[in-house]
Design an enzyme around this catalytic site. Structure first.
Site, PDB file in Angstrom:
ATOM      1  N   CYS A 250      41.576  43.833  39.192  1.00 55.52           N
ATOM      2  CA  CYS A 250      41.563  43.696  40.644  1.00 55.52           C
ATOM      3  C   CYS A 250      42.240  42.382  41.040  1.00 55.52           C
ATOM      4  O   CYS A 250      42.187  41.397  40.309  1.00 55.52           O
ATOM      5  CB  CYS A 250      40.132  43.729  41.179  1.00 55.52           C
ATOM      6  SG  CYS A 250      40.051  43.710  42.993  1.00 55.52           S
TER       7      CYS A 250
ATOM      8  N   HIS B   4      35.415  45.313  38.616  1.00 62.48           N
ATOM      9  CA  HIS B   4      34.338  44.333  38.748  1.00 62.48           C
ATOM     10  C   HIS B   4      33.318  44.817  39.758  1.00 62.48           C
ATOM     11  O   HIS B   4      33.667  45.503  40.727  1.00 62.48           O
ATOM     12  CB  HIS B   4      34.890  42.945  39.122  1.00 62.48           C
ATOM     13  CG  HIS B   4      35.464  42.881  40.501  1.00 62.48           C
ATOM     14  ND1 HIS B   4      34.787  42.357  41.576  1.00 62.48           N
ATOM     15  CD2 HIS B   4      36.656  43.297  40.995  1.00 62.48           C
ATOM     16  CE1 HIS B   4      35.546  42.446  42.662  1.00 62.48           C
ATOM     17  NE2 HIS B   4      36.681  43.012  42.341  1.00 62.48           N
TER      18      HIS B   4
ATOM     19  N   ARG C 174      38.403  35.979  42.280  1.00 64.52           N
ATOM     20  CA  ARG C 174      37.300  35.585  41.390  1.00 64.52           C
ATOM     21  C   ARG C 174      37.368  36.258  40.031  1.00 64.52           C
ATOM     22  O   ARG C 174      36.493  36.069  39.193  1.00 64.52           O
ATOM     23  CB  ARG C 174      35.956  35.920  42.072  1.00 64.52           C
ATOM     24  CG  ARG C 174      35.755  35.211  43.396  1.00 64.52           C
ATOM     25  CD  ARG C 174      34.643  35.844  44.197  1.00 64.52           C
ATOM     26  NE  ARG C 174      34.953  37.229  44.564  1.00 64.52           N
ATOM     27  CZ  ARG C 174      34.136  38.023  45.239  1.00 64.52           C
ATOM     28  NH1 ARG C 174      32.954  37.589  45.610  1.00 64.52           N
ATOM     29  NH2 ARG C 174      34.488  39.260  45.547  1.00 64.52           N
TER      30      ARG C 174
ATOM     31  N   CYS D  18      33.157  44.874  44.186  1.00 65.70           N
ATOM     32  CA  CYS D  18      34.583  44.962  44.555  1.00 65.70           C
ATOM     33  C   CYS D  18      34.719  45.364  46.032  1.00 65.70           C
ATOM     34  O   CYS D  18      34.198  46.401  46.463  1.00 65.70           O
ATOM     35  CB  CYS D  18      35.277  45.983  43.663  1.00 65.70           C
ATOM     36  SG  CYS D  18      37.046  46.139  43.993  1.00 65.70           S
TER      37      CYS D  18
ATOM     38  N   ASP E 219      41.284  40.453  43.251  1.00 67.11           N
ATOM     39  CA  ASP E 219      40.227  39.524  43.671  1.00 67.11           C
ATOM     40  C   ASP E 219      40.376  38.160  42.970  1.00 67.11           C
ATOM     41  O   ASP E 219      40.470  38.098  41.741  1.00 67.11           O
ATOM     42  CB  ASP E 219      38.867  40.152  43.333  1.00 67.11           C
ATOM     43  CG  ASP E 219      37.700  39.432  43.987  1.00 67.11           C
ATOM     44  OD1 ASP E 219      37.611  38.197  43.835  1.00 67.11           O
ATOM     45  OD2 ASP E 219      36.881  40.099  44.646  1.00 67.11           O
TER      46      ASP E 219
HETATM   47 CO    CO Z   1      37.904  44.017  43.613  1.00 65.10          CO
END
Ligand code: CO
Length: 209
Positions: free
Chosen positions: A42, A98, A46, A101, A44
């Site tokens: 992803c 994750h 993080r 999400c 993302d």
């Molecule tokens: Co995500």
């Protein structure tokens, strides 16, 4: 702000530290990359691939997008897979989702989000494939977690269904596709125990002769 000074200072510090600890690091790396792993994760912020698995530059080939989706007609993702498999000859492709999400969460809603809805549509398809199981989970958090897992499962399948991966197997190339989940809360990885290493393990519908 035209110049992002902090980031450039960070880079200076980092490259100096690398040269100090491994004087030939950049020299070696500039000659070639030989990663054994490809990561599909992803976007993302993080979930940074290298850090999570403790790998150095040059050790993992990375593709990231919203909710780690592998779409059959996404030339970007397919090109990265082709390069990784055919040229770099990676041995493992890891699809890592994750928990928590935002893409998955948005796909569970019916609100309009603009252009991104066209991307989330692929996640809604995943929900529909597993509608019975997901609808039966009453706890919203558990439902979302399970959706994250099932999405990884489907994206692993999508990787395996590409002509790229199937041709690699046909040519006898050693290549496994794995499904993992990362927990932002605890920093831990979970292996979903999905590992596909040959065409006999994929659905007959998608299996090419
Ligand atoms: Co995500």
């Amino acid at each position: 702000m035209r110049k992002l000074a902090r980031l450039f200072q960070n880079n200076k510090d980092w490259s100096a530290k690398m040269k100090r600890t491994q004087p030939d690091f950049f020299e070696k790396l500039s000659a070639q990359q030989t990663p054994e792993y490809m990561w599909i994760g992803c976007a993302d912020s993080r979930v940074p691939a290298n850090e999570i698995v403790g790998l150095m530059p040059g050790e993992i080939f990375v593709h990231r997008n919203i909710a780690n989706v592998v779409v059959h007609t996404d030339l970007n993702c397919l090109s990265v897979i082709q390069y990784a498999v055919e040229l770099l000859k990676v041995k493992h492709i890891i699809v890592c989702g994750h928990y928590g999400c935002g893409g998955i969460r948005a796909a569970m809603e019916n609100n309009e989000h603009g252009l991104i809805d066209n991307w989330l549509r692929h996640l809604k398809d995943v929900y529909r494939y597993h509608q019975q199981e997901l609808d039966s989970i009453k706890d919203e958090k558990l439902k979302e977690d399970r959706f994250c897992e099932l999405n990884v499962l489907e994206q692993v399948n999508n990787v395996c269904h590409t002509t790229i991966v199937q041709n690699a197997w046909k040519a006898g190339q050693d290549l496994s596709v794995h499904g993992w989940l990362y927990s932002i809360e605890g920093g831990d990885l979970t292996d979903l125990d999905i590992c596909i290493s040959g065409k006999d393990e994929i659905s007959k519908t998608h299996r090419l002769v």
